[in-house]
Design a protein around this motif. Structure first.
Motif, PDB file in Angstrom:
ATOM      1  N   ILE A  80       0.769  -1.179   0.116  1.00 53.20           N
ATOM      2  CA  ILE A  80       0.142  -0.095  -0.051  1.00 53.20           C
ATOM      3  C   ILE A  80       0.906   1.168   0.035  1.00 53.20           C
ATOM      4  O   ILE A  80       0.500   2.205  -0.625  1.00 53.20           O
ATOM      5  N   ARG A  81       1.865   1.277   0.921  1.00 49.93           N
ATOM      6  CA  ARG A  81       2.824   2.163   0.835  1.00 49.93           C
ATOM      7  C   ARG A  81       3.505   2.746  -0.497  1.00 49.93           C
ATOM      8  O   ARG A  81       3.657   3.806  -1.001  1.00 49.93           O
ATOM      9  N   THR A  82       3.935   1.384  -1.236  1.00 52.22           N
ATOM     10  CA  THR A  82       4.303   1.452  -2.647  1.00 52.22           C
ATOM     11  C   THR A  82       3.571   2.391  -3.501  1.00 52.22           C
ATOM     12  O   THR A  82       3.857   3.053  -4.318  1.00 52.22           O
ATOM     13  N   LEU A  83       2.297   1.791  -3.412  1.00 50.57           N
ATOM     14  CA  LEU A  83       1.278   2.188  -4.352  1.00 50.57           C
ATOM     15  C   LEU A  83       0.958   3.815  -4.066  1.00 50.57           C
ATOM     16  O   LEU A  83       0.866   4.408  -5.019  1.00 50.57           O
ATOM     17  N   ARG A 203      10.896   0.616 -11.208  1.00 52.19           N
ATOM     18  CA  ARG A 203      12.080  -0.179 -10.286  1.00 52.19           C
ATOM     19  C   ARG A 203      11.722  -0.275  -8.716  1.00 52.19           C
ATOM     20  O   ARG A 203      11.830  -1.537  -8.178  1.00 52.19           O
ATOM     21  N   TYR A 204      10.912   0.682  -8.367  1.00 52.52           N
ATOM     22  CA  TYR A 204      10.120   0.604  -7.093  1.00 52.52           C
ATOM     23  C   TYR A 204       9.277  -0.336  -6.765  1.00 52.52           C
ATOM     24  O   TYR A 204       9.112  -1.485  -5.901  1.00 52.52           O
ATOM     25  N   ARG A 205       8.118  -0.437  -7.738  1.00 47.92           N
ATOM     26  CA  ARG A 205       7.038  -1.509  -7.849  1.00 47.92           C
ATOM     27  C   ARG A 205       7.750  -2.758  -7.921  1.00 47.92           C
ATOM     28  O   ARG A 205       7.161  -3.747  -7.144  1.00 47.92           O
ATOM     29  N   ILE A 206       8.551  -3.115  -8.812  1.00 51.25           N
ATOM     30  CA  ILE A 206       8.896  -4.472  -9.105  1.00 51.25           C
ATOM     31  C   ILE A 206       9.755  -4.925  -8.174  1.00 51.25           C
ATOM     32  O   ILE A 206       9.560  -6.210  -7.714  1.00 51.25           O
ATOM     33  N   ARG A 207      10.564  -4.183  -7.445  1.00 52.64           N
ATOM     34  CA  ARG A 207      11.420  -4.620  -6.426  1.00 52.64           C
ATOM     35  C   ARG A 207      10.429  -5.033  -5.203  1.00 52.64           C
ATOM     36  O   ARG A 207      10.648  -6.295  -4.544  1.00 52.64           O
ATOM     37  N   VAL A 208       9.714  -3.986  -4.645  1.00 55.26           N
ATOM     38  CA  VAL A 208       8.682  -4.481  -3.534  1.00 55.26           C
ATOM     39  C   VAL A 208       7.692  -5.428  -4.061  1.00 55.26           C
ATOM     40  O   VAL A 208       7.618  -6.574  -3.163  1.00 55.26           O
ATOM     41  N   GLY A 209       7.528  -5.806  -5.177  1.00 54.42           N
ATOM     42  CA  GLY A 209       6.439  -6.661  -5.553  1.00 54.42           C
ATOM     43  C   GLY A 209       6.972  -8.099  -5.587  1.00 54.42           C
ATOM     44  O   GLY A 209       6.643  -8.989  -5.006  1.00 54.42           O
ATOM     45  N   ARG A 210       8.293  -8.152  -5.870  1.00 52.53           N
ATOM     46  CA  ARG A 210       9.274  -9.507  -5.895  1.00 52.53           C
ATOM     47  C   ARG A 210       9.704  -9.590  -4.450  1.00 52.53           C
ATOM     48  O   ARG A 210       9.574 -11.186  -4.017  1.00 52.53           O
ATOM     49  N   ALA A 215       2.417 -10.652  -7.670  1.00 50.97           N
ATOM     50  CA  ALA A 215       2.643 -10.545  -9.138  1.00 50.97           C
ATOM     51  C   ALA A 215       1.914  -9.465  -9.524  1.00 50.97           C
ATOM     52  O   ALA A 215       2.299  -8.993 -10.423  1.00 50.97           O
ATOM     53  N   ALA A 216       0.892  -8.991  -8.971  1.00 52.14           N
ATOM     54  CA  ALA A 216      -0.035  -8.043  -9.414  1.00 52.14           C
ATOM     55  C   ALA A 216       0.805  -6.704  -9.577  1.00 52.14           C
ATOM     56  O   ALA A 216       0.806  -5.648 -10.354  1.00 52.14           O
ATOM     57  N   LEU A 217       1.743  -6.508  -8.581  1.00 47.59           N
ATOM     58  CA  LEU A 217       2.443  -5.360  -8.394  1.00 47.59           C
ATOM     59  C   LEU A 217       3.639  -5.342  -9.108  1.00 47.59           C
ATOM     60  O   LEU A 217       3.900  -4.308  -9.863  1.00 47.59           O
TER      61      LEU A 217
END
Length: 375
Positions: A80-83, A203-210, A215-217
């Motif tokens: 949520i913070r990343t979004l 970069r931020y979303r992919i890093r946190v998502g992984r 998978a959605a992030l």
């Protein structure tokens, strides 16, 4: 449920969530405390238990309710913070680009601006999914609401597809009705701003998502990355227009469409695999290795892992000594679950079933279930 099943729910200082859904509390029987009522294990497990207890003396588990930290809830909070952060960055980027579109008439920059706005808005369904995923399981939704995150991934894929259609339609329309691009230096500056904002968010979303297993992030991050490359394409279009090539802008718009189709393929594959319960085979290998190291586990039978949102669950059958008591088999199941929770990244729950090792001439204990399996 057979005595060999084990799945409990508590949390420890290592950040693992255990689910007690396999115990008899839900049938009105008395509960138990972790470690209570378990007799000594088989002899070859004594050394393992002793070293494990020493490790817990150095870094003990915390069972107090005030000390519990749910790793799944913590990862939801990170998502949520990343979004929110990425929404703010992309929002500022889209507003800046929209202002340039209004004065320049660049169709390529218009397409890029729409992509940025759409990418920012995908944070809304994904944010709702993260909030829903934090709700407790109910008697209707017994696994909780984690699948809402996978549904949000489908929304993101559809958004990317819609962006590609819009970009392609706009570019083709401008090919048949060329229009000069004005204020080319400003368009170029807006393109650079778009690339910088999108690449940072990607970069931020992919890093946190992984890191949290979303998978959605990750798909949302891929969307942002594509928008970054389309911004560079807009920069090329502005350069072509500056050299007097009037069709440079719509041609770049078509190139943006192709780029969007490529990222659509990657994002759709990521989300499709998650919806279909695909799992990284390395996680299965890690789980098997951890189980084989548990004293008392003679073999590993069926092993299944599945993602529910960004929470990973396991179901496994292990083979134990056929002469072991119910308590001993249960104790081995506890150790097996504990080993999984420590070894498998992202695992928040495991259900372990203990099967007795086969004896000569003994009938398969699962024979009564054979016709159900065949069906």
């Amino acid at each position: 449920m057979s005595a060999g099943h084990h799945g409990h729910s508590h949390q420890d200082e290592h950040g693992h969530e255990h689910h007690h859904d396999g115990h008899r509390q839900d049938r009105g029987a008395p509960g138990h405390e972790h470690g209570a009522g378990h007799p000594p294990r088989v002899r070859h497990g004594l050394r393992h238990r002793l070293s494990h207890r020493v490790a817990h003396l150095l870094k003990p588990h915390s069972h107090a309710s005030t000390d519990k930290v749910d790793p799944a809830l913590e990862s939801s909070a990170r998502g949520i913070r990343t979004l929110w952060i990425s929404l703010a960055v992309l929002g500022v980027t889209a507003v800046a680009q929209a202002a340039v579109v209004a004065v320049s008439g660049s169709v390529a920059l218009l397409g890029d601006t729409v992509h940025n706005a759409a990418d920012a808005l995908t944070a809304v369904p994904l944010g709702i999914a993260f909030v829903l995923g934090r709700r407790a399981a109910t008697r209707r939704f017994t696994y909780g609401y984690g699948r809402a995150e996978d549904l949000a991934g489908l929304v993101i894929v559809l958004t990317i597809a819609a962006s590609a259609v819009f970009a392609g339609w706009t570019a083709v329309d401008r090919l048949f009705a060329p229009r000069p691009v004005e204020h080319i230096p400003i368009v170029a500056a807006a393109a650079v701003i778009g690339f910088a904002g999108n690449e940072w968010v990607a970069r931020y979303r992919i890093r946190v998502g992984r890191e949290i297993g979303s998978a959605a992030l990750v798909a949302d991050g891929l969307h942002a990355r594509t928008d970054g490359f389309t911004s560079l394409a807009v920069l090329l279009g502005a350069g072509g227009a500056a050299l007097g090539w009037q069709l440079a802008d719509p041609v770049v718009g078509l190139a943006i469409t192709v780029a969007l189709l490529l990222v659509l393929r990657d994002a759709a594959r990521e989300v499709f695999r998650r919806v279909m319960d695909a799992i990284d085979p390395e996680l299965v290998d890690t789980a098997e290795r951890a189980l084989h190291e548990v004293p008392g586990v003679q073999a590993v039978g069926e092993l299944r892992l599945r993602w529910i949102g960004h929470r990973l669950r396991a179901e496994v059958a292990v083979v134990v000594d056929g002469e072991a008591s119910v308590r001993q088999a249960h104790g081995i199941a506890v150790e097996a679950e504990h080993a999984l929770l420590h070894a498998v990244p992202g695992l928040t729950a495991a259900l372990v079933h203990a099967d007795p090792s086969p004896a000569p001439g003994e009938t398969d204990p699962h024979l009564a279930l054979a016709h159900h399996t065949a069906a």
